[in-house]
Design a protein around this motif. Structure first.
Motif, PDB file in Angstrom:
ATOM      1  N   ILE A  35      44.077  61.137  63.539  1.00  9.46           N
ATOM      2  CA  ILE A  35      45.092  60.648  62.520  1.00  9.46           C
ATOM      3  C   ILE A  35      45.867  60.246  62.984  1.00  9.46           C
ATOM      4  CG2 ILE A  35      47.009  61.057  61.103  1.00  9.46           C
ATOM      5  CD1 ILE A  35      45.962  64.091  60.033  1.00  9.46           C
ATOM      6  N   VAL A  90      46.854  62.402  46.966  1.00  9.59           N
ATOM      7  CA  VAL A  90      46.388  62.369  48.591  1.00  9.59           C
ATOM      8  C   VAL A  90      45.345  61.442  49.152  1.00  9.59           C
ATOM      9  CG1 VAL A  90      46.171  63.164  51.058  1.00  9.59           C
ATOM     10  CG2 VAL A  90      48.361  64.063  49.250  1.00  9.59           C
ATOM     11  N   LEU A  93      42.714  59.891  52.228  1.00  7.92           N
ATOM     12  CA  LEU A  93      42.556  60.185  53.912  1.00  7.92           C
ATOM     13  C   LEU A  93      41.154  58.316  53.771  1.00  7.92           C
ATOM     14  CD1 LEU A  93      40.683  63.078  54.258  1.00  7.92           C
ATOM     15  CD2 LEU A  93      43.449  62.714  54.922  1.00  7.92           C
ATOM     16  N   LEU A 116      52.211  52.200  53.008  1.00  7.72           N
ATOM     17  CA  LEU A 116      50.674  52.379  54.403  1.00  7.72           C
ATOM     18  C   LEU A 116      50.194  50.523  54.036  1.00  7.72           C
ATOM     19  CD1 LEU A 116      49.067  55.623  54.748  1.00  7.72           C
ATOM     20  CD2 LEU A 116      50.767  54.530  55.840  1.00  7.72           C
ATOM     21  N   THR A 163      53.459  57.429  53.054  1.00 11.12           N
ATOM     22  CA  THR A 163      53.207  57.416  50.871  1.00 11.12           C
ATOM     23  C   THR A 163      52.599  56.259  50.930  1.00 11.12           C
ATOM     24  OG1 THR A 163      54.792  55.355  50.836  1.00 11.12           O
ATOM     25  CG2 THR A 163      55.648  57.237  50.571  1.00 11.12           C
ATOM     26  N   SER A 169      50.063  58.118  58.848  1.00  8.12           N
ATOM     27  CA  SER A 169      50.334  58.579  57.497  1.00  8.12           C
ATOM     28  C   SER A 169      51.580  58.027  56.925  1.00  8.12           C
ATOM     29  CB  SER A 169      50.441  60.034  58.002  1.00  8.12           C
ATOM     30  OG  SER A 169      51.982  60.630  58.567  1.00  8.12           O
ATOM     31  N   LYS A 187      36.445  61.783  58.339  1.00 12.09           N
ATOM     32  CA  LYS A 187      36.285  61.995  56.482  1.00 12.09           C
ATOM     33  C   LYS A 187      36.241  63.090  55.587  1.00 12.09           C
ATOM     34  CE  LYS A 187      36.096  57.708  55.145  1.00 12.09           C
ATOM     35  NZ  LYS A 187      35.520  56.934  56.648  1.00 12.09           N
ATOM     36  N   ARG A 211      50.760  60.317  48.782  1.00 14.31           N
ATOM     37  CA  ARG A 211      50.966  60.067  50.197  1.00 14.31           C
ATOM     38  C   ARG A 211      49.363  59.801  50.770  1.00 14.31           C
ATOM     39  NH1 ARG A 211      51.695  64.254  52.986  1.00 14.31           N
ATOM     40  NH2 ARG A 211      50.796  65.927  51.493  1.00 14.31           N
ATOM     41  N   ALA A 212      49.432  59.038  52.804  1.00 13.59           N
ATOM     42  CA  ALA A 212      47.808  59.157  52.683  1.00 13.59           C
ATOM     43  C   ALA A 212      47.950  59.303  53.990  1.00 13.59           C
ATOM     44  CB  ALA A 212      47.600  57.358  52.209  1.00 13.59           C
ATOM     45  N   TYR A 213      47.075  59.131  54.954  1.00 13.31           N
ATOM     46  CA  TYR A 213      46.346  59.619  55.893  1.00 13.31           C
ATOM     47  C   TYR A 213      45.615  58.650  56.955  1.00 13.31           C
ATOM     48  CZ  TYR A 213      49.093  64.208  55.704  1.00 13.31           C
ATOM     49  OH  TYR A 213      50.378  65.270  54.565  1.00 13.31           O
ATOM     50  N   PHE A 217      46.986  68.367  58.022  1.00  9.96           N
ATOM     51  CA  PHE A 217      47.664  67.474  57.139  1.00  9.96           C
ATOM     52  C   PHE A 217      47.801  68.172  55.923  1.00  9.96           C
ATOM     53  CE2 PHE A 217      44.081  67.654  53.488  1.00  9.96           C
ATOM     54  CZ  PHE A 217      42.448  67.456  54.993  1.00  9.96           C
TER      55      PHE A 217
END
Ligand code: ADP
Ligand code: MG
Length: 235
Positions: free
Chosen positions: A213, A33, A35, A222, A218, A216, A43, A204-206, A25
């Motif tokens: 992962i 960002v 997780l 999500l 924005t 993923s 995490k 943004r996120a994962y 990532f």
């Protein structure tokens, strides 16, 4: 834009336990960002690996163009990357002020203006600067852990579950502090089980599941995804 932090295909183990399985990532300058993922997804292990408390068996971690995957934690802090660990870990028997000063310890003496800066951001801590840190409330301890991290003037701050165990009002406060931090130019990598709150402030996120992962996008994308709603947003 070149990524500030670039994690590429890292594998991390606890003995034989393969906790992080090929995670990649990026975090760009100025972003928040996140997780997100269930308990045990990996995490915290990722944050510990980025901050040098653990090292990947394979894969690379670049911070501002330098490979930090095998660097020691102190060195990584001096490069401008700091970690606020899960569970706060303030020095319970030291005063608030001493805890704050510890944040700048590896850089030498705490600069006066850095202390002023964190007290402006956290007036509550200024009022309580002589109090033993262990006697603070959970929310105040979280603020202290953040203040201590800010003393090293980080470019990127990683926060592990800052809202854990806090009342709804304090959760709001912590999230607005995170947002203000970003506005003041600090880049943020946030780990949260409170996916709803995290995704709302995130660029943004994962999504992490058992060390990998799986999604993923924005924060907004999500929040709209059925599989995210079902698994992390309570339906
Ligand atoms: N100190 C440890 N020793 C062995 N296994 C661990 C240790 N810490 C975490 N793990 C395992 O690694 C996996 C990921 O844990 P962790 O990164 O703490 O997840 P999360 O922060 O997403 O809850 C889990 O299966 C967990 O049981
Ligand atoms: Mg964790």
């Amino acid at each position: 834009m070149a990524a500030m932090l670039k994690v590429n295909d890292i594998h991390v183990y606890y003995g034989k336990i393969h906790a992080v399985k090929g995670v990649s990532f990026e975090v760009n300058e100025g972003e928040i960002v996140s997780l997100i993922g269930a308990n045990g997804a990996g995490k915290s292990t990722i944050l510990k690996t980025v901050s040098g408390l653990m090292h990947p068996k394979s894969g690379t971690i670049e911070f501002m163009g330098k490979d930090i995957a095998h660097m020691e934690p102190n060195k990584i802090v001096t490069k401008g990357l700091v970690h606020v660990p899960e569970g706060r870990r303030v020095f319970a028997h030291m005063s608030v002020m001493e805890n704050i000063e510890m944040g700048a310890y590896i850089l030498g003496k705490a600069p006066e203006e850095a202390v002023e800066d964190v007290f402006t951001r956290f007036p509550r801590l200024k009022e309580r600067r002589k109090q033993e840190a262990g006697t603070l409330s959970g929310g105040e301890q979280q603020m202290l852990a953040m203040a201590r991290a800010l003393m090293s003037k980080p470019k990127l701050i990683m926060m592990d579950e800052p809202s854990m165990g806090l009342s709804p009002i304090l959760v709001e406060q912590i999230f607005s502090i995170i947002y203000e931090l970003r506005e003041s130019g600090v880049t943020i990598l946030l780990v949260e089980q409170n996916a709803n709150k995290a995704l709302k402030i995130t660029d943004r996120a994962y999504v992490l599941e058992t060390g990998k992962i799986t999604l993923s996008g924005t924060g907004r994308e999500l929040l709209e995804k059925e599989e995210v709603k079902k698994a992390y947003l309570g339906g």
